[in-house]
Design a protein around this motif. Structure first.
Motif, PDB file in Angstrom:
ATOM      1  N   SER A 129       0.850  -1.190   0.000  1.00 19.61           N
ATOM      2  CA  SER A 129       0.000   0.000   0.000  1.00 19.61           C
ATOM      3  C   SER A 129       0.884   1.238   0.000  1.00 19.61           C
ATOM      4  CB  SER A 129      -0.878  -0.006   1.244  1.00 19.61           C
ATOM      5  OG  SER A 129      -0.080   0.271   2.380  1.00 19.61           O
ATOM      6  N   ALA A 130       0.203   2.374  -0.173  1.00 15.34           N
ATOM      7  CA  ALA A 130       0.969   3.626  -0.249  1.00 15.34           C
ATOM      8  C   ALA A 130       1.758   3.845   1.030  1.00 15.34           C
ATOM      9  CB  ALA A 130       0.022   4.794  -0.496  1.00 15.34           C
ATOM     10  N   PHE A 131       1.122   3.573   2.189  1.00 12.04           N
ATOM     11  CA  PHE A 131       1.826   3.796   3.442  1.00 12.04           C
ATOM     12  C   PHE A 131       2.991   2.841   3.578  1.00 12.04           C
ATOM     13  CE2 PHE A 131       2.536   3.923   7.974  1.00 12.04           C
ATOM     14  CZ  PHE A 131       2.388   5.261   8.250  1.00 12.04           C
ATOM     15  N   GLU A 132       2.782   1.612   3.151  1.00 12.84           N
ATOM     16  CA  GLU A 132       3.880   0.639   3.199  1.00 12.84           C
ATOM     17  C   GLU A 132       5.029   1.067   2.294  1.00 12.84           C
ATOM     18  OE1 GLU A 132       1.239  -3.334   4.185  1.00 12.84           O
ATOM     19  OE2 GLU A 132       1.627  -2.751   2.131  1.00 12.84           O
ATOM     20  N   ARG A 133       4.661   1.625   1.191  1.00 11.95           N
ATOM     21  CA  ARG A 133       5.720   2.062   0.278  1.00 11.95           C
ATOM     22  C   ARG A 133       6.492   3.250   0.875  1.00 11.95           C
ATOM     23  NH1 ARG A 133       3.262   2.509  -5.612  1.00 11.95           N
ATOM     24  NH2 ARG A 133       1.323   3.079  -4.591  1.00 11.95           N
TER      25      ARG A 133
ATOM     26  N   ASP B 155      -5.274   2.802   1.037  1.00  9.18           N
ATOM     27  CA  ASP B 155      -5.253   3.676  -0.142  1.00  9.18           C
ATOM     28  C   ASP B 155      -6.657   4.038  -0.606  1.00  9.18           C
ATOM     29  OD1 ASP B 155      -2.625   3.167   0.164  1.00  9.18           O
ATOM     30  OD2 ASP B 155      -2.389   1.958  -1.651  1.00  9.18           O
ATOM     31  N   GLY B 225       0.057   2.140   8.844  1.00  5.22           N
ATOM     32  CA  GLY B 225      -0.798   3.251   8.475  1.00  5.22           C
ATOM     33  C   GLY B 225      -1.422   3.061   7.106  1.00  5.22           C
ATOM     34  N   VAL B 227      -2.861   5.583   3.622  1.00  6.60           N
ATOM     35  CA  VAL B 227      -2.890   6.903   2.994  1.00  6.60           C
ATOM     36  C   VAL B 227      -4.298   7.102   2.459  1.00  6.60           C
ATOM     37  CG1 VAL B 227      -1.932   8.401   1.225  1.00  6.60           C
ATOM     38  CG2 VAL B 227      -0.454   6.788   2.428  1.00  6.60           C
TER      39      VAL B 227
END
Lengths: 164, 960
Positions: A129-133, B155, B225, B227
């Motif tokens: 996910s974006a946060f993981e990235r 996301d 988290g 986004v």
């Protein structure tokens, strides 16, 4: 190069939003399974022989080049309007590749075996996910700095052993 | 409890199967139950997708059915959603229904069941609910993995201001988990011990790259988290439609802001017209075309819908088609019938309906500016006459049209350029002349200014010059000069002429310009006045001429130094007495000369005044070559007669003379001045510019001065130059010269005289000393046959010793006394010889010595008697031989020299003073050889001198 790694980490965090951009952000326990951590006890490090030391560093930088590429791609998606960050990530990858080449040359000169170039990332990298990235990028840029520091010490020790 | 529940279910199922069996058997109405219910998950959209089918329908049977769907969360009893879904059902048709969960599906276990009922009027008997299907459980958590913490949804893309539900799933019970939205802690509700839910209301747009929401454990670095991508999606703006040809409507809009969406999620636009019910998907983001229906639909109600991943936005537009006509640009535009002053423009327009009228606007451009503007109503063909045009002028005409009844927009311009025809020049050329007399002929140079474009009315092809002899009025002479020329030169006799000049183009001739010349060029002597120029030019004024003046002309050269001069003139009316002459060609430091002419009624110009001046005066460009003359001890004169003050870039008002001297004070007439190099000197100011000489007076003799002369104009002095050095002569030097020169002349004269009279002088002053060799005595000696007799050479005498004769006071005795005394004179001969006996003694006597000396040389050591004195001493004594010549004395004495006597006695001349001492006189006759007496320059044999030939003075006489 050491200064650049610190700049890269600061720039990277600055673009990721809270909590990354919060002052004093640090999450040392965040690690990536595909990237060997640079942190090592001094005793362990000192006990390594030249071949092991160089081998570790070479393996790490091999992984770092691939991870920096991955982080660059991630940030191109997440922060498309940040050319400074993207440029610094690209430059860091080229530096890591340059250092990798130098280390390979040293190891060849010392007659040490060189890690074969392999895909350290595998297929796990794409579903994040974006946060993981964002976290992944943080770990990579942080470890890039740590590994650079460690490589400097490795090479300094090597230089002391083989002056001239 | 569970056991009871299981038992109850089993009982119910048994009952249901029994009932089904009964209905089949008893042909009771069938209950159509949903079967094969499958539930799938779309995590990204937080959707549950249900699909099922109804099997018990007859073939080709279609029934309207309603399905009741129940969704429970966490446990089946907690039903959170009940919905009736109506649809038409066929046999074995797969039915689908979706449900979007507010809560991320990962946060809790969901269960779904449904039942169906026929809702068809055809079979009202089947209107009862079927049995519920069994609960289909959806549990995503079990497939999450082993991470200690998860945050959902991942996301997510939401619209700004919407509500979002977030949860975390923790696998660790020890840690407290805190969650933050952009650093701000959130407070949620515990869904179960492991799951906490946060309801975010009205989420804000933070940044395009998303809003970070993260949870972390109180201990350790555990951080997870998501986004949240919040988008801002505005409706399109400035939506508008118009048609150009009544066939196609072109609708345009500006897309609304679409921030926060990642690039891959783009918007789409749909155009819907409500009256016709037609819809089109627009291919472009800001415009769309709509085909106008041929059924003459007038009113249109458009809805433009913008749609993105999240939602739709719409804008509406209602209009009458004929009110939105943007006509096409006019076509077939021509400019016809172009004359010198008129032209006609024609054009066509595209029809916008059978009865509509277009309003067309025509603009006429001349030299880039709109000079005419006109509106014309047009059906199909337009026509407009443009008047009051200038001949031979380029114009541009353009036309555009709009709907006259319902103005919407102007069409584009259609433009055409044209040039009007030529006409005869409207004005006479401005003519002036320059006259000079060459070999008895009057050479008139005519100048004229080219006509302006407005005056020329076309291209001037040539100028006609007609010469009319005023003395012989019938005589006319025509000259035609091709056009680019702006003048000509005419050689006339002294007759008076009137000259007519006309300009001609292809259409006709201009009015004539008349100027007359007379035999008298009219260049009478007029005093030149100075005029001061300014930045705006030269302001010239003159005295009005009483009567008979038709105008004035001011003439000047723009390039005064140039032979071509670039003659300029300015015509002025008869009532004018001043004008300002300005020109871009005027340069600072250039002297311009102006002549003002009056024009008589006969058109003859005559010179009235001359003016000269600078548009801006400058400092002198160079300094004079100064010559210095009349240098005296007290003054000198400077002159610079060759200096060309007229060619300076300003009126020379005078000269400054700088004089440097060592004197601290300046002389009268000068004042102290400080030069640019900070040196101090005295400055004389010569106020008269015509004064070209100056006498510097009151100087100090024999002093050093430096001077430097520079002219000055009203602006300042000339360039700093080198000082000339001068030193004044000494005051007495000229007097000395007056004395010394005659003295030198006199001395020279005396010397010349002396030279001329040298023989006489020699005789008088320094007669020749006789040379014994040349003496006649020699011949006499030879004749007396005394061959051994010879003349002693001085070289043969060997001086040897000097004998000092002691002078003894009180022993003075007469020579006659025989008491031997020691001689005290110098012995020049070897002493042995002198003592060996009475040696020869030579006595030299030189007559060139003065007599006193001779007197003193009284070598009295030779005992002589006064009587025996044969020598020249007899001159002093009263000798008997006194009157006899010297030669004779010599002859006598020499004649008595005995042969064979070789001993000589010698007395050096050096010894003569001693010899002269009377006390030194030798009185010792036995030692005559000790004495050498220089008496004559010949040796005298002692034998002959036995009575010594030396005459000694008497004692008393000697003492005298």
């Amino acid at each position: 190069m050491q200064k650049n790694t610190s700049t890269l980490l600061q720039t990277y965090l600055q673009y990721q939003g809270s909590p990354f951009s919060d002052p004093g952000f640090s999450a040392p326990e965040l690690q990536l399974s595909s990237l060997p951590p640079a942190a090592v006890s001094f005793k362990t490090w000192h006990a390594l022989d030249d071949g092991e030391r160089l081998g570790h560093a070479q393996g790490a930088f091999l992984a770092l080049t691939q991870h920096l590429q991955l982080v660059g791609d991630d940030q191109r998606d997440l922060n498309p309007g940040s050319p400074i960050l993207l440029a610094q990530l690209g430059a860091a990858r080229l530096r890591a590749q340059g250092l990798l080449g130098n280390m390979a040359a040293i190891m060849t000169a010392l007659g040490l075996p060189i890690h074969p170039e392999e895909d350290t990332l595998g297929v796990v990298a794409f579903g994040a996910s974006a946060f993981e990235r964002k976290c992944r990028g943080y770990v990579v840029t942080r470890e890039y700095g740590h590994w650079t520091d460690r490589a400097v010490r490795d090479l300094a020790l090597l230089k002391a052993k083989y002056p001239g | 409890m569970a056991l009871f529940s299981a038992f109850q279910t089993t009982f119910l199922l048994a009952l249901l199967s029994l009932k089904t069996y009964q209905s089949e058997v008893l042909s009771e109405p069938l209950s159509l139950a949903p079967e094969s219910l499958e539930v799938s998950i779309d995590s990204a959209r937080q959707c549950l997708h249900l699909q099922w089918s109804v099997h018990n329908l007859a073939y080709h049977q279609e029934l309207k059915m309603v399905f009741q769907i129940e969704i429970s969360r966490i446990k089946t009893s907690n039903v959170i959603w009940v919905e009736n879904y109506s649809t038409t059902v066929k046999r074995n048709q797969v039915l689908r229904w979706s449900w979007e969960s507010k809560l991320p599906l990962e946060c809790a276990k969901h269960s779904v069941r449904m039942r169906g009922a026929v809702d068809d009027a055809q079979v009202p008997e089947l209107r009862f609910w079927s049995n519920w299907t069994s609960w289909e459980e959806v549990d995503v958590q079990s497939s999450l993995g082993h991470d200690p913490l998860f945050v959902f949804p991942k996301d997510k893309l939401v619209e700004e201001g919407s509500n979002v539900t977030i949860c975390y799933v923790s696998r660790s019970h020890q840690n407290n988990i805190s969650c933050y939205l952009e650093g701000v802690r959130m407070h949620g509700e515990q869904l179960d011990p492991n799951v906490c839910v946060f309801h975010l209301k009205n989420v804000p747009f933070v940044r395009e790259t998303g809003t970070n929401i993260y949870c972390k454990a109180d201990q350790g670095d555990l951080i997870k988290g998501i986004v949240l991508f919040v988008s801002i999606f505005e409706e399109p703006k400035d939506f508008s439609c118009e048609t150009r040809d009544l066939k196609t409507l072109n609708c345009t809009w500006a897309p609304g802001s679409d921030a926060g969406l990642l690039t891959q999620l783009s918007q789409s636009y749909t155009l819907f017209e409500s009256f016709s019910g037609k819809k089109t998907l627009c291919k472009h983001k800001s415009w769309c075309n709509w085909q106008v229906s041929p059924d003459s639909q007038e009113m249109y109600n458009f809805t433009l819908t913008a749609e993105n991943y999240l939602r739709k936005r719409s804008v509406h537009l209602l209009f009458n088609l004929t009110h939105r006509v943007h006509p096409m640009a006019p076509f077939n535009v021509f400019v016809k019938n172009v004359s010198a002053t008129n032209a006609t423009m024609t054009w066509k327009v595209h029809s916008i309906g059978n009865y509509s009228t277009l309003l067309c606007q025509i603009e006429l451009y001349g030299e880039g500016k709109v000079i005419q503007k006109q509106n014309v109503s047009v059906k199909v063909n337009g026509k407009h006459l443009m008047k009051k045009l200038e001949p031979s002028t380029e114009y541009a005409a353009q036309v555009r049209c709009a709907n006259a009844n319902h103005f919407w927009k102007w069409s584009e311009w259609t433009r055409r350029n044209f040039t009007t025809a030529e006409a005869a020049p409207s004005e006479a050329p401005d003519v002036w002349r320059n006259m000079k007399s060459v070999q008895g002929h009057c050479v008139v140079t005519l100048f004229w200014k080219p006509l302006s474009k407005l005056q020329a009315n076309g291209k001037i092809l040539f100028y006609n010059v007609v010469l009319e002899n005023l003395d012989r009025p019938s005589t006319l002479k025509l000259l035609s000069i091709p056009a680019p020329a702006n003048g000509t030169e005419l050689t006339l006799d002294q007759c008076s002429y009137q000259i007519h000049v006309t300009a001609n183009n292809s259409v006709g001739t201009s009015p004539a310009s008349v100027i007359a010349v007379s035999g008298d060029p009219g260049n009478k002597e007029v005093e030149e006045e100075r005029v001061k120029g300014t930045e705006d030019g030269f302001c010239l004024s003159w005295k009005p001429q009483p009567g008979g003046v038709t105008g004035y002309v001011v003439e000047w050269c723009e390039r005064p130094g140039d032979p071509l001069c670039d003659l300029q003139w300015k015509n002025l009316g008869p009532n004018t007495t001043s004008t300002v002459v300005s020109s871009d060609a005027f340069r600072p430091g250039v002297r311009y000369n102006f002549r003002i002419y009056g024009i008589s009624t006969e058109r003859i110009p005559y010179l009235l005044e001359k003016k000269t001046g600078y548009s801006q005066e400058l400092v002198p460009s160079d300094n004079p070559q100064v010559l210095m003359s009349n240098l005296t001890s007290y003054s000198f004169t400077l002159s610079w007669k060759d200096y060309a003050a007229e060619s300076q870039p300003g009126f020379v008002q005078g000269y400054s003379l700088y004089l440097k001297s060592k004197a601290a004070r300046c002389l009268p007439g000068s004042e102290k001045a400080v030069l640019s190099d900070d040196s101090i000197c005295c400055k004389y100011k010569i106020d008269n510019p015509k004064q070209k000489t100056f006498v510097v007076e009151n100087l100090q003799p024999a002093s050093f001065y430096e001077f430097f002369l520079t002219p000055y104009t009203s602006v300042g002095e000339g360039p700093q130059g080198a000082f000339t050095k001068v030193t004044t002569p000494d005051e007495y030097s000229h007097i000395l010269i007056r004395i010394i020169l005659p003295m030198i002349f006199s001395i020279l004269l005396i010397m010349i005289l002396c030279y001329l009279k040298s023989q006489w002088m020699k005789e008088k002053c320094y007669p020749d000393i006789p040379d014994p060799y040349k003496s006649s005595v020699l011949s006499l000696i030879k004749s007396k046959e005394n061959p051994r007799l010879t003349i002693m050479n001085v070289k043969d005498c060997i001086p040897d010793a000097i004998e000092v004769i002691n002078k003894q006071e009180g022993t003075r005795k007469s020579l006659t006394e025989t008491e031997p005394t020691k001689p005290t004179y110098l012995y020049l001969l070897p002493t042995e010889k002198s003592h060996s006996g009475p040696g020869p003694c030579i006595c030299f006597e030189n007559f060139t010595y003065n007599q006193a000396a001779s007197d003193s040389v009284s070598c009295g050591h030779v005992p002589v008697t006064p009587k025996a004195q044969p020598s020249q001493l007899g001159l002093l004594t009263s000798s008997e031989n006194g009157p006899k010549a010297l030669g004779k004395n010599y002859v006598n004495s020499l004649g008595e020299i005995p042969a064979g006597e070789t001993n000589l006695n010698y007395v050096s001349q050096l010894a003569s003073p001693m010899c002269g001492d009377k006390s030194s006189l030798p009185t010792n006759p036995p030692e005559p050889a000790l004495c050498s007496e220089y008496k004559t320059q010949m040796a005298i044999p002692m034998g002959l001198a036995s009575p010594p030939s030396i005459t000694l003075l008497d004692e008393g006489e000697h003492d005298h």
